[in-house]
Motif scaffolding. Structure first.
Motif, short mmCIF file in Angstrom:
data_model
loop_
_atom_site.label_atom_id
_atom_site.label_comp_id
_atom_site.label_asym_id
_atom_site.label_seq_id
_atom_site.Cartn_x
_atom_site.Cartn_y
_atom_site.Cartn_z
N SER A 314 -46.97 -9.46 68.98
CA SER A 314 -46.06 -10.33 69.70
C SER A 314 -44.98 -10.90 68.77
CB SER A 314 -46.83 -11.49 70.34
OG SER A 314 -45.96 -12.46 70.88
N THR A 315 -43.79 -11.08 69.31
CA THR A 315 -42.72 -11.75 68.55
C THR A 315 -42.61 -13.22 68.90
OG1 THR A 315 -41.08 -11.16 70.23
CG2 THR A 315 -41.40 -9.60 68.41
N SER A 316 -43.52 -13.71 69.73
CA SER A 316 -43.50 -15.11 70.14
C SER A 316 -43.58 -16.04 68.94
CB SER A 316 -44.68 -15.39 71.08
OG SER A 316 -44.75 -16.75 71.42
N ASP A 317 -42.72 -17.03 68.89
CA ASP A 317 -42.68 -18.08 67.87
C ASP A 317 -42.20 -17.60 66.51
OD1 ASP A 317 -43.65 -19.95 69.70
OD2 ASP A 317 -45.74 -19.46 69.22
N ILE A 318 -41.93 -16.31 66.35
CA ILE A 318 -41.43 -15.81 65.07
C ILE A 318 -39.96 -16.16 64.89
CG2 ILE A 318 -40.87 -13.71 63.76
CD1 ILE A 318 -43.45 -12.49 64.72
N ASP A 319 -39.17 -15.94 65.94
CA ASP A 319 -37.74 -16.22 65.86
C ASP A 319 -37.23 -16.50 67.26
OD1 ASP A 319 -35.18 -16.46 64.68
OD2 ASP A 319 -34.70 -14.38 65.15
N SER A 320 -36.09 -17.19 67.35
CA SER A 320 -35.47 -17.46 68.64
C SER A 320 -33.96 -17.56 68.45
CB SER A 320 -36.00 -18.76 69.25
OG SER A 320 -35.24 -19.15 70.38
N GLU A 416 -35.74 -14.79 61.42
CA GLU A 416 -34.90 -13.62 61.68
C GLU A 416 -35.35 -12.43 60.84
OE1 GLU A 416 -30.21 -12.20 61.37
OE2 GLU A 416 -30.76 -14.32 61.09
N HIS A 417 -35.71 -12.71 59.58
CA HIS A 417 -36.13 -11.62 58.71
C HIS A 417 -37.47 -11.03 59.14
CE1 HIS A 417 -36.55 -9.09 55.28
NE2 HIS A 417 -37.59 -9.76 54.81
N ALA A 418 -38.40 -11.88 59.53
CA ALA A 418 -39.69 -11.38 60.00
C ALA A 418 -39.51 -10.49 61.22
CB ALA A 418 -40.63 -12.54 60.31
N LEU A 419 -38.63 -10.87 62.12
CA LEU A 419 -38.36 -10.05 63.29
C LEU A 419 -37.72 -8.72 62.89
CD1 LEU A 419 -38.56 -9.98 66.35
CD2 LEU A 419 -36.29 -11.01 66.46
N ASP A 420 -36.85 -8.75 61.87
CA ASP A 420 -36.25 -7.52 61.36
C ASP A 420 -37.31 -6.58 60.81
OD1 ASP A 420 -33.70 -8.31 62.02
OD2 ASP A 420 -33.17 -9.00 60.00
#
Length: 568
Positions: A314-320, A416-420
């Motif tokens: 899940s990408t929840s709470d990682i970036d918005s 943002e980097h973690a999502l990347d």
């Protein structure tokens, strides 16, 4: 397609003279039973966690290790030495990345109970079992980084220094270990008499050392993950220094984000024997079986807990996209929580426990710095009603531009980097080992391979209540295990804990060094003999002998994975 190596340069982290005490991080979940329905149990996830990623986006590959820091003690006593092969960037990590990787890939075991439809029509009911990545620059903000006493570095070469979030760091090397140890002592790092020989090994191999401390005024509550980034690829996790602060059977979980499954190269890889797992109690003996299976491989080995698509994370709470640091630059202190609310980072309280938290673990430390709570007030009452307490706000502590800069460094840029990272990768591997200090004498290396199949983290078995004879459990691989007369899972004498031990070379298929499958089948057949006599006429279940099955699935059953839309 050109084969890409997956991992980072050799890296580890260990406290010198300090115990980085792990906090308990049990997996969420529990057991339930409803009319014979499934009992579900994720395994305990207590332990140390590191996430590896290699970045090919800029041509020359960069490697990163994201390290989750767990520490209990006084802030001034926190000190950490990280051996690395090149001078790195030291960056702020993202806690939600760790949380989501752990939650998505935790091995979870399910036991469903059923019963035979016996000839008399009777039925037995039983509830069984209970912006891209930036180089973070900081002008110091009044902090003094690694000032050498008397201006003399004592022969140590300072290669870099700076800040990363709540931490200050220095990268150093020296001609001798004694020079390094003396400098660390002078700089306030606690020493351990066992450290110099281990540091010497790394120094001889050309490593440099990153010293990390909490920056002046920072508290333990501000601790967050760190990332180490530098050019090149070297798939290794040095653990020799870790043994100074390690405990017996310390769990180490390593995640690898890449394009293929990751596997140890110089350490064995172990496939657990599913018959040795206590399915009747939803595999409550999981860690014990892992430990004993690793012992059968010589005491140093890894198992694979999950290998497959990273779309499950899940990408929840990682970036918005709502996280906007510039919103705080010209803001007055009284309005800061209102803006946090508008960005989805405000206060939420549990209606049952009454416990409150902000939408990101770094919000509260930032507010403690820039909008400190007056003595005698509850923090969440104060921050939640700043307009009410406006006269008590310490305006000398508030700076909108500084808050915005720290918000970007600790929250929005790492997110943002973690999502990347997740977007760039297509595959995630979760490896795990249990090690005691005396076993931390060789650094494991890793590589990607296409020779091994995916590994599912969901194991499901069925317990059948027999018309006559013993109840039994059908395992995911097709084997059947008769329970004891008392309905307990058997402890079969001589049963191996590892089904297979293998070495996985850089090229070619895995080389099996120990194959216990025939032994497991023979021991299981002997155990089952006389306990599974076959159902009476009218019973709906047909009994199968485990040794008659010609095809076995891997650890928890191999499932072909397809690319799915990532959960938000």
């Amino acid at each position: 397609m050109t084969k890409r190596p997956l991992f980072l340069s050799c890296l580890t982290a260990a406290a010198l003279g300090l115990a980085l005490t792990p906090t308990r991080a049990d997996a969420c979940g529990g057991t339930f039973c409803d009319g014979g329905g499934p009992t579900v149990m994720p395994v305990d996830q207590t332990g140390e966690t590191i996430v590896f990623w290699i970045d090919h986006s800029g041509g020359e590959p960069f490697t990163e290790a994201h390290i989750q820091i767990q520490y209990e003690g006084e802030a001034q006593n926190f000190g950490w030495i990280i051996p690395v092969q090149q001078v790195p960037e030291v960056l702020v990590g993202n806690q939600a990345l760790f949380d989501n990787l752990l939650a998505a890939t935790v091995p979870t075991y399910t036991l469903t109970t059923t019963s035979q439809a016996c000839a008399d029509g009777g039925s037995i009911g039983l509830c069984a079992g209970a912006d891209r990545l930036n180089e973070f620059a900081d002008d110091g903000g009044g902090d003094e980084i690694g000032q050498d006493e008397g201006g003399d570095s004592g022969g140590v070469d300072i290669l870099d220094r700076g800040f990363a979030g709540a931490f200050e760091y220095v990268v150093l090397t020296g001609s001798t270990v004694q020079e390094i140890v003396d400098w660390l002592d002078m700089a306030g790092y606690a020493q351990d008499e066992d450290a110099p020989p281990i540091l010497q090994e790394y120094l001889d191999d050309g490593f440099v050392f990153v010293g990390v401390k909490l920056r002046g005024g920072a508290t333990v509550e501000e601790i967050h993950p760190l990332a180490i980034r530098y050019p090149g690829v070297e798939p290794c996790i040095p653990i020799k220094l870790t043994r100074i602060a390690a405990v017996d059977d310390m769990a180490i979980r390593a995640f690898f984000l890449g394009e293929s499954r990751a596997t140890p190269m110089n350490w064995p890889h172990v496939v657990l024997n599913p018959v040795a797992l206590d399915w009747a109690t939803t595999v409550s003996n999981y860690l014990a079986v892992v430990s004993l299976a690793i012992d059968e491989a010589g005491g140093r080995a890894f198992i694979t807990e999950y290998a497959g698509t990273d779309s499950i994370v899940s990408t929840s709470d990682i970036d918005s996209p709502a996280w906007n640091p510039t919103s705080f630059e010209g803001l007055e202190a009284v309005a800061v929580v209102n803006v946090l609310n508008s960005q989805g980072l405000g206060i939420t309280c549990d209606e049952f426990s009454g416990e409150c938290q902000f939408g990101h673990p770094q919000i509260e430390p930032l507010l403690q710095t820039y909008v400190p709570v007056p003595d005698g007030l509850d923090p969440y009452e104060f921050w939640g009603s700043l307009s009410t307490y406006e006269g008590l706000i310490d305006l000398t502590a508030w700076s909108g531009p500084d808050f915005a800069a720290d918000f970007a460094e600790r929250i929005s840029i790492p997110g943002e980097h973690a999502l990347d990272m997740l977007t760039a990768a297509t595959y995630v591997t979760r490896l795990m080992t249990l090690l005691s200090p005396h076993e931390m004498i060789e650094d494991p290396t890793f590589h990607e391979t296409d020779s091994l199949p995916p590994v599912d983290n969901q194991g499901s078995a069925t317990r059948t209540l027999a018309c006559e004879g013993n109840d039994w459990i059908d395992l995911p691989d097709g084997r059947m295990v008769a329970l004891t007369n008392g309905g307990l899972y058997p402890n079969i004498e001589g049963m191996p804990f590892a089904e297979r031990i293998e070495q996985v070379p850089a090229m070619g298929p895995a080389q099996v060094t120990t194959d216990n499958r025939s032994t497991i089948d023979d021991l299981l057949a002997d155990w089952n003999e006389g306990k599974l006599s076959g159902p009476e006429p009218g019973c709906a279940v047909t009994r199968l002998r485990a040794e008659a099955l010609l095809t076995m699935l891997a650890l928890f059953g191999v499932a072909l994975t397809t690319r799915r839309r990532r959960r938000a």
